[in-house]
Write a protein that holds these residues in place. Structure first.
Motif, short mmCIF file in Angstrom:
data_model
loop_
_atom_site.label_atom_id
_atom_site.label_comp_id
_atom_site.label_asym_id
_atom_site.label_seq_id
_atom_site.Cartn_x
_atom_site.Cartn_y
_atom_site.Cartn_z
N ASN A 125 0.80 -1.35 -0.08
CA ASN A 125 0.00 -0.03 -0.16
C ASN A 125 0.90 1.27 -0.16
O ASN A 125 0.32 2.29 0.43
CB ASN A 125 -1.14 -0.09 0.96
CG ASN A 125 -2.37 -0.96 1.13
OD1 ASN A 125 -2.49 -1.17 -0.04
ND2 ASN A 125 -2.25 -1.53 2.29
N GLY A 126 2.15 1.08 -0.36
CA GLY A 126 2.94 2.32 -0.57
C GLY A 126 2.27 3.46 -1.49
O GLY A 126 1.98 3.33 -2.57
N ARG A 127 2.42 4.78 -0.86
CA ARG A 127 1.91 5.72 -1.64
C ARG A 127 2.80 7.12 -1.10
O ARG A 127 3.31 7.00 0.04
CB ARG A 127 0.44 5.99 -1.79
CG ARG A 127 -0.16 6.57 -0.33
CD ARG A 127 -0.61 5.39 0.14
NE ARG A 127 -1.63 5.77 1.23
CZ ARG A 127 -2.18 5.10 2.13
NH1 ARG A 127 -1.80 3.59 2.40
NH2 ARG A 127 -2.75 5.40 3.21
N PRO A 128 3.00 7.88 -1.83
CA PRO A 128 3.88 9.18 -1.51
C PRO A 128 3.26 10.10 -0.75
O PRO A 128 2.24 10.73 -0.61
CB PRO A 128 4.27 9.93 -2.60
CG PRO A 128 3.07 9.36 -3.72
CD PRO A 128 2.53 8.32 -3.24
N SER A 129 3.97 10.60 0.57
CA SER A 129 3.93 11.75 1.24
C SER A 129 4.83 12.67 0.99
O SER A 129 6.05 12.32 0.99
CB SER A 129 4.07 11.30 2.96
OG SER A 129 3.71 12.38 3.69
#
Length: 207
Positions: A125-129
Protein backbone atom coordinates in the motif's frame (compact mmCIF):
# COMPACT_ATOMS: atom_id res chain seq x y z
CA UNK A 1 -8.73 -0.72 -28.52
CA UNK A 2 -5.97 0.72 -26.35
CA UNK A 3 -2.86 2.45 -27.66
CA UNK A 4 0.25 2.27 -25.49
CA UNK A 5 3.24 4.57 -25.30
CA UNK A 6 5.77 2.04 -24.14
CA UNK A 7 3.70 0.42 -21.39
CA UNK A 8 1.48 3.40 -20.57
CA UNK A 9 -2.05 3.54 -21.98
CA UNK A 10 -2.52 6.89 -23.72
CA UNK A 11 -5.62 6.29 -25.83
CA UNK A 12 -8.70 4.04 -25.61
CA UNK A 13 -11.83 3.67 -27.69
CA UNK A 14 -14.47 1.06 -28.45
CA UNK A 15 -14.25 -0.58 -31.87
CA UNK A 16 -17.00 -2.69 -33.41
CA UNK A 17 -15.80 -5.70 -35.39
CA UNK A 18 -18.23 -7.40 -37.79
CA UNK A 19 -17.61 -11.04 -38.59
CA UNK A 20 -16.69 -11.83 -42.21
CA UNK A 21 -15.70 -8.27 -43.06
CA UNK A 22 -12.71 -5.92 -42.73
CA UNK A 23 -12.66 -3.19 -40.12
CA UNK A 24 -10.35 -0.29 -40.93
CA UNK A 25 -9.18 2.29 -38.43
CA UNK A 26 -7.71 5.45 -39.86
CA UNK A 27 -5.41 7.93 -38.14
CA UNK A 28 -6.27 8.64 -34.52
CA UNK A 29 -5.33 11.69 -32.46
CA UNK A 30 -3.60 10.56 -29.27
CA UNK A 31 -5.01 12.99 -26.72
CA UNK A 32 -4.00 11.47 -23.40
CA UNK A 33 -0.19 11.46 -23.46
CA UNK A 34 0.87 13.24 -20.24
CA UNK A 35 4.21 14.16 -21.83
CA UNK A 36 2.37 16.74 -23.94
CA UNK A 37 1.56 18.83 -20.87
CA UNK A 38 3.80 21.87 -20.45
CA UNK A 39 6.06 21.43 -17.42
CA UNK A 40 8.54 23.48 -15.43
CA UNK A 41 10.52 20.28 -14.92
CA UNK A 42 10.01 16.59 -15.57
CA UNK A 43 12.05 13.67 -14.22
CA UNK A 44 11.82 10.61 -16.44
CA UNK A 45 9.56 9.67 -19.32
CA UNK A 46 5.84 8.98 -19.22
CA UNK A 47 6.07 5.48 -20.68
CA UNK A 48 4.96 3.06 -17.94
CA UNK A 49 8.51 1.88 -17.19
CA UNK A 50 11.37 2.89 -14.86
CA UNK A 51 14.08 1.95 -17.35
CA UNK A 52 15.71 5.40 -17.46
CA UNK A 53 16.11 5.63 -13.66
CA UNK A 54 18.81 4.44 -11.27
CA UNK A 55 18.76 0.60 -11.28
CA UNK A 56 15.61 0.64 -13.39
CA UNK A 57 16.97 -1.74 -16.02
CA UNK A 58 18.11 -4.33 -13.46
CA UNK A 59 14.75 -4.84 -11.72
CA UNK A 60 13.85 -7.87 -13.92
CA UNK A 61 17.25 -9.55 -13.47
CA UNK A 62 18.49 -8.72 -9.94
CA UNK A 63 17.04 -8.49 -6.48
CA UNK A 64 17.20 -4.84 -5.38
CA UNK A 65 19.68 -5.80 -2.63
CA UNK A 66 22.15 -7.27 -5.15
CA UNK A 67 25.61 -5.84 -4.42
CA UNK A 68 26.15 -5.16 -8.14
CA UNK A 69 23.50 -2.45 -8.03
CA UNK A 70 24.69 1.09 -7.36
CA UNK A 71 23.45 2.43 -4.03
CA UNK A 72 19.75 3.25 -3.98
CA UNK A 73 20.32 6.26 -1.77
CA UNK A 74 18.61 8.18 -0.12
CA UNK A 75 18.97 10.46 -3.11
CA UNK A 76 19.07 14.23 -3.33
CA UNK A 77 18.31 15.10 -6.93
CA UNK A 78 18.58 18.48 -8.63
CA UNK A 79 16.21 18.85 -11.58
CA UNK A 80 18.12 18.87 -14.84
CA UNK A 81 20.60 16.26 -13.60
CA UNK A 82 21.07 12.92 -15.33
CA UNK A 83 17.87 10.91 -15.01
CA UNK A 84 19.77 7.76 -14.07
CA UNK A 85 20.66 9.42 -10.76
CA UNK A 86 17.00 9.33 -9.67
CA UNK A 87 15.92 6.05 -7.99
CA UNK A 88 13.71 3.65 -9.94
CA UNK A 89 12.17 2.36 -6.70
CA UNK A 90 11.26 4.24 -3.53
CA UNK A 91 11.54 1.98 -0.45
CA UNK A 92 10.33 3.31 2.88
CA UNK A 93 12.94 1.27 4.73
CA UNK A 94 15.91 1.54 2.41
CA UNK A 95 16.27 4.83 0.53
CA UNK A 96 13.85 7.40 1.89
CA UNK A 97 13.32 10.22 1.55
CA UNK A 98 14.04 11.26 -2.00
CA UNK A 99 14.72 14.99 -2.13
CA UNK A 100 14.19 17.04 -5.29
CA UNK A 101 15.57 20.56 -5.56
CA UNK A 102 14.55 23.04 -8.23
CA UNK A 103 14.56 26.77 -8.94
CA UNK A 104 11.61 29.03 -9.74
CA UNK A 105 11.70 32.59 -11.00
CA UNK A 106 9.50 35.23 -9.43
CA UNK A 107 6.70 34.73 -11.95
CA UNK A 108 6.66 30.96 -11.50
CA UNK A 109 6.76 31.25 -7.71
CA UNK A 110 3.75 33.57 -7.77
CA UNK A 111 1.54 30.92 -9.40
CA UNK A 112 -0.02 27.66 -8.30
CA UNK A 113 1.23 24.47 -9.94
CA UNK A 114 0.35 20.78 -10.22
CA UNK A 115 2.76 18.12 -8.98
CA UNK A 116 2.38 14.65 -10.51
CA UNK A 117 4.06 11.43 -9.39
CA UNK A 118 3.48 8.51 -11.73
CA UNK A 119 4.14 4.93 -10.62
CA UNK A 120 4.04 1.55 -12.37
CA UNK A 121 3.60 -0.67 -9.29
CA UNK A 122 3.47 -0.47 -5.50
CA UNK A 123 4.05 -2.78 -2.56
CA UNK A 124 2.39 -2.86 0.87
CA UNK A 125 0.00 0.00 0.00
CA UNK A 126 2.93 2.36 -0.51
CA UNK A 127 2.05 5.85 -1.71
CA UNK A 128 3.86 9.19 -1.54
CA UNK A 129 3.80 11.60 1.36
CA UNK A 130 5.11 14.90 -0.02
CA UNK A 131 6.34 18.13 1.50
CA UNK A 132 7.27 21.28 -0.43
CA UNK A 133 9.44 23.81 1.38
CA UNK A 134 8.20 22.36 4.67
CA UNK A 135 4.51 22.39 3.69
CA UNK A 136 2.91 18.93 3.89
CA UNK A 137 0.56 18.04 1.05
CA UNK A 138 -2.58 15.96 1.53
CA UNK A 139 -1.73 12.27 1.71
CA UNK A 140 -3.37 10.24 -1.07
CA UNK A 141 -5.21 6.94 -0.82
CA UNK A 142 -3.39 3.76 -1.80
CA UNK A 143 -3.51 2.69 -5.42
CA UNK A 144 -5.07 -0.60 -6.51
CA UNK A 145 -2.25 -3.07 -7.17
CA UNK A 146 -1.78 -6.84 -7.59
CA UNK A 147 -1.20 -8.80 -4.39
CA UNK A 148 2.48 -9.39 -5.11
CA UNK A 149 5.97 -8.64 -3.87
CA UNK A 150 6.40 -7.06 -7.31
CA UNK A 151 9.80 -5.40 -7.63
CA UNK A 152 11.54 -7.81 -5.20
CA UNK A 153 10.58 -10.75 -7.42
CA UNK A 154 11.66 -9.15 -10.66
CA UNK A 155 8.84 -7.04 -12.05
CA UNK A 156 8.06 -3.33 -12.19
CA UNK A 157 4.64 -4.01 -13.74
CA UNK A 158 1.48 -3.38 -11.78
CA UNK A 159 -1.31 -0.85 -12.28
CA UNK A 160 0.00 2.45 -13.64
CA UNK A 161 -1.21 5.21 -11.32
CA UNK A 162 -0.69 8.97 -11.13
CA UNK A 163 -0.83 10.84 -7.82
CA UNK A 164 -1.59 14.52 -8.33
CA UNK A 165 -1.61 17.60 -6.10
CA UNK A 166 -2.69 21.19 -6.74
CA UNK A 167 -0.12 23.30 -4.92
CA UNK A 168 -0.93 26.90 -3.97
CA UNK A 169 1.48 29.69 -4.83
CA UNK A 170 2.05 30.37 -1.13
CA UNK A 171 4.02 27.10 -0.87
CA UNK A 172 6.64 28.22 -3.41
CA UNK A 173 9.51 30.67 -3.13
CA UNK A 174 11.46 32.70 -5.64
CA UNK A 175 14.74 30.82 -6.06
CA UNK A 176 15.56 27.42 -4.59
CA UNK A 177 12.68 25.07 -3.69
CA UNK A 178 12.72 21.59 -2.13
CA UNK A 179 10.36 18.63 -2.45
CA UNK A 180 10.73 15.57 -0.19
CA UNK A 181 9.03 12.29 -1.04
CA UNK A 182 8.54 9.50 1.53
CA UNK A 183 6.35 6.38 1.37
CA UNK A 184 3.45 5.96 3.76
CA UNK A 185 1.34 2.84 4.06
CA UNK A 186 -0.77 2.12 7.12
CA UNK A 187 0.71 -1.40 7.16
CA UNK A 188 3.91 -2.57 8.84
CA UNK A 189 6.94 -3.61 6.80
CA UNK A 190 8.73 -6.96 6.74
CA UNK A 191 12.17 -5.44 6.25
CA UNK A 192 14.07 -2.73 4.40
CA UNK A 193 13.54 -4.34 1.00
CA UNK A 194 10.04 -5.55 1.84
CA UNK A 195 8.89 -2.12 2.91
CA UNK A 196 6.14 0.10 1.55
CA UNK A 197 7.16 1.63 -1.73
CA UNK A 198 6.64 1.91 -5.44
CA UNK A 199 8.32 1.99 -8.85
CA UNK A 200 8.56 5.43 -10.46
CA UNK A 201 7.35 6.21 -13.97
CA UNK A 202 7.68 10.01 -13.95
CA UNK A 203 7.70 13.02 -11.62
CA UNK A 204 6.82 16.50 -12.85
CA UNK A 205 5.81 20.00 -11.90
CA UNK A 206 3.45 21.51 -14.45
CA UNK A 207 3.37 25.14 -15.51
Amino acid sequence: MTVYKGELAVYTESVNITGGSTTTLNTRTINNDPSKASSIWRIGNWDGTPSEFLNGQTIPIRHPSDSRNPSWGPVSYATGSATNKFPAIQFRGQNSPTTVTFSLNSSQAASSHVLNIGITAAYNNGRPSVTINGHTLTNPAASSQPNSRSFTIGTYRGNNTTFSWNIPASYFVNGSNTVTITPISGSSDLGNWLSAGWVYDCVELLK
